[in-house]
Design an enzyme around this catalytic site. Structure first.
Site, mmCIF file in Angstrom:
data_model
loop_
_atom_site.group_PDB
_atom_site.id
_atom_site.type_symbol
_atom_site.label_atom_id
_atom_site.label_comp_id
_atom_site.label_asym_id
_atom_site.label_seq_id
_atom_site.Cartn_x
_atom_site.Cartn_y
_atom_site.Cartn_z
ATOM 1 N N GLY A 102 0.828 -1.199 0.000
ATOM 2 C CA GLY A 102 0.000 0.000 0.000
ATOM 3 C C GLY A 102 0.867 1.255 0.000
ATOM 4 N N GLU A 120 14.560 -4.041 -2.731
ATOM 5 C CA GLU A 120 13.680 -4.508 -3.789
ATOM 6 C C GLU A 120 14.425 -4.563 -5.109
ATOM 7 O OE1 GLU A 120 10.741 -1.657 -4.798
ATOM 8 O OE2 GLU A 120 9.949 -2.822 -6.460
#
Lengths: 403, 376, 403, 376
Positions: free
Chosen positions: A127, A244
């Site tokens: 989110g 990431e």
């Protein structure tokens, strides 16, 4: 200069290959190789198989149940998995929230969440983005207001990937409006079953449901689900971003899709010959093949440096993101182009597992055809998401070139 | 020399713009694409009333005798509105072929019907193994006492599901020339399977199993079908180029508006010079594509087949590339908003992509241009 | 829509063609067609021939001795001239200073300068750019200080084209440092023979002397040589710019060079066949040919609009400049590429009029070969000069797109 | 896996960087290019002293036994310094060919001489009609009592004017294989015409009119010359790729510095985002080119001829395009300063352009890759 993998790494590759040959379910493999829709069950089933083998999270440290792989091992695993038709492990739990939890969460949070990720029990989603906060993430407005032992969360997240399946969402929320925009942000874990959380599908241009808007209406989240300190969320978000991006060239997928492109072009006919013998089309394949040859080495250069220095890779991963996305887009484009006018039919059921064309259609429309146009459309996202390629160029200009 | 549309063309343009605005908005269009037929029969009737269906047809058959530039005006708006009705297939391609090559009786029977929205046609020319080669035809035509018997399989016939009749290419034996036949949809032995296309309209495969047609079903001469077929497809390609142009223009407009309104880091993203320069490139691509569409429209009207072939190949190859650039860039500059179904941008992009795959892609027309171009 | 020229225009084309066939000297033609060095004499001789024919200045109004052509006629003349191998008329006198003189100069200035331009008597050059003022022209610093009936000029101009031959230079000079940078600029005509004017050659990357630095050391210029009002020079400069750019796609040259490229590629051999039959090379030609086909029509669209409205063309000329320069660059690049390893020799004497290769060299090095690599290098300037292509894109973004 | 240069390589790199800085600045280099020989014999002697000339030669012939990555280090600096000496031709290409295929006596006679700067070699392989095809050879070799008689014409022989001997390809009759011969410059019947090249060094045409050489002049086997020749040229191409890489790196550095210092409209032009993104693209091109140069160097060392051919073709085609992009963009971003002779930028650009035309251009190697690539 030594371009060879070590004997240990080669042995690991052999082990991975044997594991994939033995354990990857044929139906999942077929769905992946034909570019069909993957169901939640496909992804979860594969995670459980990996978990049983001790490979649920290759690069996690062993003390959290990971396999403790090096970045090179992870690269080998990803490459072999892609070639064999294994589904990619979704990054949201394994590569995004988990490193944050390992580094900043309480032992209790770690003990609860990490094993459930590892075993495939919990599905996580992200989110971050909001309608008014995309590249400019710090301008986010979803608020979390403290009320006793809870935060009351209100707002909207968007560009949420596969949240329709999620058990948990990790969110950046605004806990303070004082100081710089970055300073009032916190990192919050929210159970998707909490009252007030609703998921609205966003249909993508290929007609598929892959992303969502997530709405929070007076959602009460226990303070225990705050990660780290309140208002320090931006720090964790940046940390997450670094982790990431270490391995985002997608070399394995690109190599698989290049091979598939050649197979498709060998099967299609143009002017009485296999399309792959058409010099124009062949040269188009060659151009992307050269780009990929180069990127594979560039990727290994970045990885081996990160490996040696035991550090996440630096801003040069922006190069990997840019070229990796361009290559996979181009491969999808050429796969579609290879179909000729068979790129036109929109045979939605052709994306379902097990689909075989009816006898009429099968005269010109093989099982690999239905997903190709949609995937070309869909893959335009790859130069937009995870930091658009424009943002990546800004990063290169600033961080590497000093402009 | 004058590169303006004339007053009648501008009036038609304005009419269509009003029609799209009032009756064919994006919401309506999405509902139509999702409907059973994939288009609006009401709109089709309206087109007849507006004179659109009669526009390029000869005057002696209730047509308005319009030319390629009249079609260009219409097709730009077909692109802009993403109109789903089989205008290109029925009116430009098939009725054009009938008007050019069919015997007068067939012209009389069909063309007034087309103009009055009473008849829709489709071209069953491409085959599974043909890719974009009109000449590569395995469908056979066998002479019978009553006329001809046709057998074969035609793939991805655009607008097949709604067609009342098909123009089918076939040959008597290998090595012979192509012949063209009009085959009613109701003919025994003709089967149509249908599917939606990636850009909304419908298409289908047509199987012909010993389909009998009369001697009067022949369009043009026996074995002489390739020349008129290729010409009709060239006319359709010129129209398709105009459709792509209309879309590129609409995409540029939408992207420019987005650049001016979408804010990141506190400023409109159109303030970023890198995006300004890419938008300038998109503008240039559109203008150059317009010039190419003009050339194609001009040459398909001419008598010189080599010049027509060369211009159409050039336009299709050029616009294929320009459209790809504009389509991909429009999506990219829209960011996430460019890849969702709920904005028209992605639909424009998909239609542009499919136009490139229709009637020969860029590579096909590069090859065609190389063959057609005079080497000095 | 009507793509045809009018019968009158077609008749004019016939007339131009006949004139060129009769009057263009063979030696000049050969130099142009082979891309050899043009001498001052070639350019002046051709201007004098044009002048004798009444075509010294096609688009000037007849009251100034011009031919009174429309933009379309000028286009036809340029196109036919380029095809026939006529030298392009240099823009500095005819298209740059002359329109300014016609509009803003005194009758005495007009009466003196314009006829001398027309007849080829005076060679003009441009004094705009300075070392610190290129794209950002308003920051220029060459000063002109009033001293009685003279200005005393000091400073340096650069990127001056062919000033080594010039009789006169038109300059932007700073006459005031008050107000905005644009406000203190004046437009001054300077006799190149005035004491204190010196010319320093700048050798270009192809080894040729085409541009110069011009230095002004206490150069005394009569006030009578001021054009228009003092400190209004920026207005005249902008006016000049508008007129300079009406016809800058260079379609005629591009068409000639495309034809030459095909000839060269037909003569060179690759893999036992003419290079032009090599599909890769042929496709490269095709791509630039398509771009040129489109640009020719785009150019005519701009011209016919300007013709109809009797106005200089608008900012869309930036498109013509960008694509025109890219096309001529690409053509030069492909001509060089066509030579294979014969692109390597630097045979400087091969640029001289009348050169023929020695017998050994002529086995592989035809008369057209020597200028090609140098011209590829040299033509990189076309996307830099006359407002770099980046500036042109800024203009499109601002003036056309409103960004 | 390790993509770093080793300590010896880094030392060689530093040595060459110091040499260029001290002794081979841009001013000195321009003077050399304009001199009669077009290069520095003093520098050539220095290279010998630095061990450069011995670097890739076998140890039994006074060489240092270095590999392709050692050559890569050197060639990057050759590019960066725009060094004019015939290093590539003599040491990498010709001495490499001798070391690979010549009889031991010739190796013993030549290689220590090369290492000691006593002998320069050149390859006379291409012919007027051959373009980039090494196999397309009209030069004839006729057997004589003493050995061989060679007749033919070799075009654009790099560094021909300074060569002490040539390696010449010829064939006995059409259809036969190539043979390679060592021909001293002083051989009767051998004529060298010479000219400067566009990038400064010298080249020339070599005419052979019944040139007699002994039987011991043969390199490799009769008719078996193509394979070692192609291999040697591949080794040279890998080195040329490294040279291009060195230039691209230097150009990127120069352009970046220019962007940071050159001011327009009151700010450094590097503040303009459009230029930032293009500079980012140039950075990516350099990094990708480096990866390709690494692949090429790795594969030329290997025994697999197909893998070598494939990798070298890939690298040359890729780097040809990347170098064109970087070269053209560096010039463009330098504006007027990019197109003048007095800055090194234009000389880098010209050298990159000529590298693309050497040993096969991009199109040639695209074709070669397509032939070499395994189709799955």
């Amino acid at each position: 200069m030594d371009l060879r993998f070590t004997p240990e790494e080669e042995a690991f590759r052999t082990e991975v290959r044997a594991f994939l040959a033995a354990e990857l379910p044929a139906d999942i493999r077929e769905n992946v190789l034909l570019g069909r829709r993957l169901r939640k069950d496909d992804v979860v089933r594969w995670q459980k198989i990996l978990f049983r083998h001790g490979w649920g999270a290759g690069m996690w440290p062993t003390r959290f149940g990971g396999a403790g792989w090096s970045v090179v091992q992870q690269h080998i695993f990803d490459e072999e998995g892609a070639a064999a038709g294994a589904p990619g492990q979704l990054p949201f739990a394994l590569r995004m929230v988990a490193p944050v939890l390992m580094t900043f969460a309480t032992p209790a949070q770690q003990a609860y969440f990490l094993p459930r990720i590892l075993s495939g029990q919990d599905w996580w989603c992200q989110g971050y983005s909001e309608p008014g906060a995309g590249s400019d993430l710090a301008s986010l407005r979803t608020s979390a207001v403290r009320d006793g032992d809870h935060y009351v969360v209100n707002g909207q997240k968007t560009w949420n990937t596969l949240g329709q399946y999620a058990d948990w969402i990790f969110c950046l929320v605004r806990t303070s409006s004082e100081g710089r925009a970055q300073q009032g942000i916190s990192f919050l874990l929210i159970d998707m079953k909490t009252p007030g959380v609703s998921v609205r599908p966003i249909v993508m241009l290929d007609g598929e449901h892959e992303i969502n808007d997530i709405f929070f209406a007076d959602v009460r989240v226990p303070v225990a689900n705050l990660v780290g300190e309140e208002n320090k969320g931006w720090t964790y978000a940046k940390f997450l971003l670094e982790h990431e991006r270490t391995n985002n060239a997608g070399i394995g997928n690109c190599k698989r899709e290049l091979a598939r492109l050649k197979q498709i072009a060998a099967g299609q006919r143009a002017g009485g010959r296999p399309l792959i013998e058409d010099q124009r089309f062949r040269d188009r394949i060659t151009q992307v093949e050269l780009e990929l040859m180069a990127l594979e080495i560039t990727n290994l250069r970045v990885l081996s440096k990160a490996h040696r220095e035991a550090q996440p890779a630096g801003p040069e991963v922006s190069l990997l993101k840019i070229r990796g996305s361009e290559i996979i887009q181009r491969l999808a484009e050429l796969q579609m182009q290879a179909l000729g006018h068979d790129a036109l039919p929109y045979v939605r059921e052709g994306l379902d597992a097990g689909w075989t064309p009816d006898p009429l259609l099968s005269q010109h429309f093989p099982a690999y055809a239905p997903p190709l146009s949609g995937r070309y459309f869909n893959y335009r996202k790859t130069s937009i998401y995870a930091g658009s390629n424009e943002i990546q160029k800004n990063i290169i200009a600033k961080m590497i070139l000093g402009l | 020399m004058d590169f303006r549309y004339n007053d009648e063309q501008l009036a038609m343009q304005a009419t269509l713009q009003r029609f799209i605005e009032r009756d064919y908005g994006f919401t309506e269009r999405r509902a139509l694409a999702a409907s059973a037929s994939g288009f609006s029969t009401a709109a089709w009737t309206q087109y007849a009333q507006l004179g659109l269906l009669a526009l390029p047809l000869p005057q002696q058959f209730d047509g308005l005798g319009g030319g390629a530039f009249d079609v260009m005006v219409v097709m730009e708006q077909v692109g802009r509105g993403l109109l789903l009705e089989p205008y290109l297939t029925t009116v430009v391609l098939c009725a054009g072929l009938v008007a050019d090559a069919a015997p007068p009786a067939m012209q009389q029977a069909l063309l007034p019907q087309v103009a009055a929205a009473q008849c829709k046609l489709a071209l069953a020319a491409y085959e599974p193994a043909s890719r974009y080669e009109l000449a590569q035809v395995a469908t056979t035509a066998t002479r019978s006492t009553a006329g001809w018997q046709l057998s074969g399989f035609k793939a991805v016939v655009l607008d097949a599901p709604s067609a009342d009749a098909f123009i089918v290419s076939a040959r008597e034996a290998e090595g012979d020339g192509l012949s063209l036949f009009l085959v009613p949809r109701t003919a025994a032995g003709l089967t149509v399977s249908s599917y939606p296309t990636q850009s909304g309209a419908r298409a289908g495969d047509v199987q012909l199993a010993k389909v009998s047609v009369g001697a009067d079903a022949l369009i043009g001469t026996v074995g002489g079908g390739l020349a008129p077929l290729e010409k009709a497809v060239d006319v359709a390609i010129a129209a398709l180029c105009a459709e792509a142009l209309g879309i590129m223009s609409a995409l540029n407009q939408a992207t420019l508006a987005y650049l001016k309104t979408r804010k990141q880091f506190g400023v409109a993203i159109g303030a970023f010079q890198a995006l300004q320069h890419r938008m300038a490139d998109m503008y240039i691509a559109e203008e150059q594509a317009r010039s190419m569409a003009i050339i194609a429209a001009d040459r398909v009207a001419g008598a010189d087949a080599a010049a027509r072939r060369r211009a159409v190949a050039a336009a299709k190859a050029y616009i294929g590339q320009a459209a790809r650039q504009v389509g991909q860039e429009a999506v990219q500059l829209h960011g996430g908003m460019g890849v969702v179904d709920e904005l028209i941008v992605s639909h424009y992009f998909k239609r542009l992509s499919m136009i490139e795959q229709t009637f020969g892609d860029t590579d096909y027309h590069l090859a065609r241009f190389a063959q057609a171009a005079p080497v000095p």
